[in-house]
Scaffold this motif. Structure first.
Motif, mmCIF file in Angstrom:
data_model
loop_
_atom_site.group_PDB
_atom_site.id
_atom_site.type_symbol
_atom_site.label_atom_id
_atom_site.label_comp_id
_atom_site.label_asym_id
_atom_site.label_seq_id
_atom_site.Cartn_x
_atom_site.Cartn_y
_atom_site.Cartn_z
ATOM 1 N N MET A 111 0.803 -1.137 0.047
ATOM 2 C CA MET A 111 0.005 -0.039 0.009
ATOM 3 C C MET A 111 0.851 1.400 -0.038
ATOM 4 O O MET A 111 1.881 1.158 0.831
ATOM 5 N N LEU B 290 -2.324 6.006 0.101
ATOM 6 C CA LEU B 290 -3.447 5.255 0.292
ATOM 7 C C LEU B 290 -3.606 5.073 1.845
ATOM 8 O O LEU B 290 -4.449 4.971 2.515
ATOM 9 N N SER B 291 -2.403 4.615 2.567
ATOM 10 C CA SER B 291 -2.073 4.247 3.877
ATOM 11 C C SER B 291 -2.706 5.324 4.754
ATOM 12 O O SER B 291 -2.882 5.264 6.031
ATOM 13 N N ARG C 152 -5.349 7.189 4.317
ATOM 14 C CA ARG C 152 -6.887 7.537 4.010
ATOM 15 C C ARG C 152 -7.624 6.204 4.692
ATOM 16 O O ARG C 152 -7.199 5.089 4.600
ATOM 17 N N ASN D 104 -10.210 3.214 4.076
ATOM 18 C CA ASN D 104 -10.609 2.286 3.064
ATOM 19 C C ASN D 104 -12.055 2.518 3.223
ATOM 20 O O ASN D 104 -12.771 2.962 3.891
ATOM 21 N N PRO D 105 -12.467 1.857 1.871
ATOM 22 C CA PRO D 105 -13.975 1.901 1.738
ATOM 23 C C PRO D 105 -14.994 1.229 2.772
ATOM 24 O O PRO D 105 -15.901 2.145 3.186
ATOM 25 N N GLU E 124 -14.179 1.364 5.931
ATOM 26 C CA GLU E 124 -14.249 2.229 7.110
ATOM 27 C C GLU E 124 -14.991 3.450 6.704
ATOM 28 O O GLU E 124 -15.511 4.025 7.572
#
Length: 463
Positions: free
Chosen positions: A1, A5-6, A8, A10-11, A13
């Motif tokens: 990752m 991305l790390s 943010r 995830n979908p 969450e």
């Protein structure tokens, strides 16, 4: 990752955060939409209704909410989060239907108490901790908190608007519909909780209750939120009558006052919150907001004949109220021991709801026997007591609470590990719970984050 991305959620969450925020908001709308319209409705609908009965009906939800929210959280550990949330929403639905059908003020009080008995706030908060990784929980809870604040604002505007078209009984049917909608959200939108575990940061631990209550800094906050919501509930026993009788406003047009008041109060709140959180002036802003609450109560007590003055007093009150509502949970975190955040938050929330219950009843008593002036002199006295308590609290430091999973730890290692962890820059308290394989920290997030703490913990263990 990747690093981007790390940083943010995830979908899953994001889905969990917004579904829980939506469930919270439907309950808030259901509990508070009647605040600006109920007193006038009760006077017209029920014969020989008293101020005490009006206050009890407005605040009755707070008593059952205060008594049951910690038991709901404990039961959810055993039977699961989603079943307890659904159970609470069913109870809330039943209470709403009883209110819609109530033919007496006593039945209305019972219905409001049953609404409050659907006390799922602690379970929803624990669900955030189950579904959102630790580095993003503060962000998730901030989204939930903002949603709750907006829902409260919307409720004060929607109540009078809906009452104009469908009546107050219609509002209770809308509230019942919101409960059904929330149940659908739990079923269809809230992600499955596959790895549920006890959340020390979000749930109360009975064995810690006495320690938390004896903490004088936290007790100041508990008494403070009790007073704040006692004042709010007591005010709405009288404010609808004042706007009608002294301000000359038709009861169905009260939203014309509440809408600009709430919008402007949010605008005025923002620079004060920035001063408090970002400029290190939390205590000054906090005590100043409480003093403003006291001043507005004195204003309501001595002069109600000018609609413009009523508008200014409501604007000042809700600006201060919003500042305090935003600051108090933050202060609970800053002043709570690292491993007692969940218990401290539970006691704080129970104090808030108990304040609503007591404020409604006692405010109704003063209104019934001493009129507007007596009620607002009572609420002013409460605010002055809070000013004195807040002025003597310690200066809040810009600390947060974090936790990391640390794996197996021997009981004999705990004391030395805690000592070494506190030596890390930005860590001000560390508590290692060997049985949970978890470490809890009080940290300055400008200097340290959870990833760095975990790496440092590994280094300490290797040495």
């Amino acid at each position: 990752m990747s690093d981007a991305l790390s940083r943010r959620m995830n979908p899953l969450e994001r889905r969990a955060t917004f579904s829980i925020a939506s469930i919270f908001s439907t309950r808030m709308l259901g509990l508070f939409m009647i605040f600006p319209v109920f007193a006038l409705f009760a006077e017209q609908e029920f014969s020989n209704v008293t101020g005490i009965q009006i206050g009890l009906a407005i605040g009755a939800y707070g008593l059952t909410q205060a008594l049951l929210q910690i038991p709901y959280g404990m039961l959810s550990d055993r039977f699961g989060r989603k079943p307890l949330i659904q159970l609470g929403l069913i109870v809330f639905l039943i209470g709403s239907i009883i209110c819609a059908l109530a033919e007496s003020i006593e039945m209305m009080i019972l219905g409001r108490a049953i609404q409050g008995a659907g006390a799922v706030a602690a379970v929803l908060t624990a669900s955030v901790s189950d579904l959102v990784r630790e580095p993003y929980r503060l962000r998730a809870m901030s989204i939930v908190g903002i949603t709750i604040g907006l829902s409260f604002t919307l409720s004060l505007v929607l109540g009078p608007l809906l009452a104009e078209f469908i009546g107050v009984r219609g509002i209770f049917w809308v509230i019942a519909g919101l409960a059904l909608f929330a149940m659908l959200l739990v079923w269809l939108a809230l992600p499955p909780i596959t790895e549920q575990r006890f959340q020390r940061e979000a749930e109360a631990i009975p064995s810690q209750l006495l320690q938390v209550v004896k903490n004088t800094q936290l007790l100041r906050l508990d008494v403070g939120v009790f007073i704040l919501h006692a004042i709010l509930t007591a005010m709405f026993v009288a404010i609808p009558f004042i706007l009608r009788d002294e301000g000359g406003m038709d009861s169905m047009s009260h939203w014309e006052i509440y809408l600009p008041v709430m919008l402007l109060s949010f605008v005025l709140m923002v620079p004060l919150i920035i001063q408090a959180e970002s400029c290190g002036r939390m205590k000054m802003v906090f005590v100043g907001a409480i003093a403003m609450i006291a001043i507005t109560q004195l204003g309501f007590a001595v002069y109600q004949q000018s609609l413009f003055l009523l508008f200014i007093l409501l604007l000042l009150f809700f600006t201060a109220f919003n500042v305090l509502e935003a600051s108090l949970p933050s202060l609970v975190v800053k002043l709570s021991p690292a491993d007692k955040k969940g218990t401290a938050s539970g006691v704080y929330s129970s104090s808030q709801f108990m304040g609503a219950a007591i404020g409604g009843a006692v405010g109704g008593f003063f209104f019934q026997f001493y009129g507007y002036n007596g009620l607002f002199l009572f609420t002013m006295t409460l605010a002055l007591i809070w000013v004195a308590l807040a002025a003597t609290m310690q200066k809040p430091m810009p600390w947060s609470i974090a936790s990391v999973a640390v794996g197996p730890v021997l009981a004999s290692e705990v004391a030395e590990l805690e000592h070494k962890l506190c030596a890390y820059e930005g860590v001000f308290e560390a508590v290692v719970i060997a049985d949970e394989q978890q470490a809890y920290f009080k940290i300055d997030r400008k200097l340290v984050d959870e990833t760095a703490l975990l790496e440092y913990f590994k280094q300490v263990r290797e040495k």
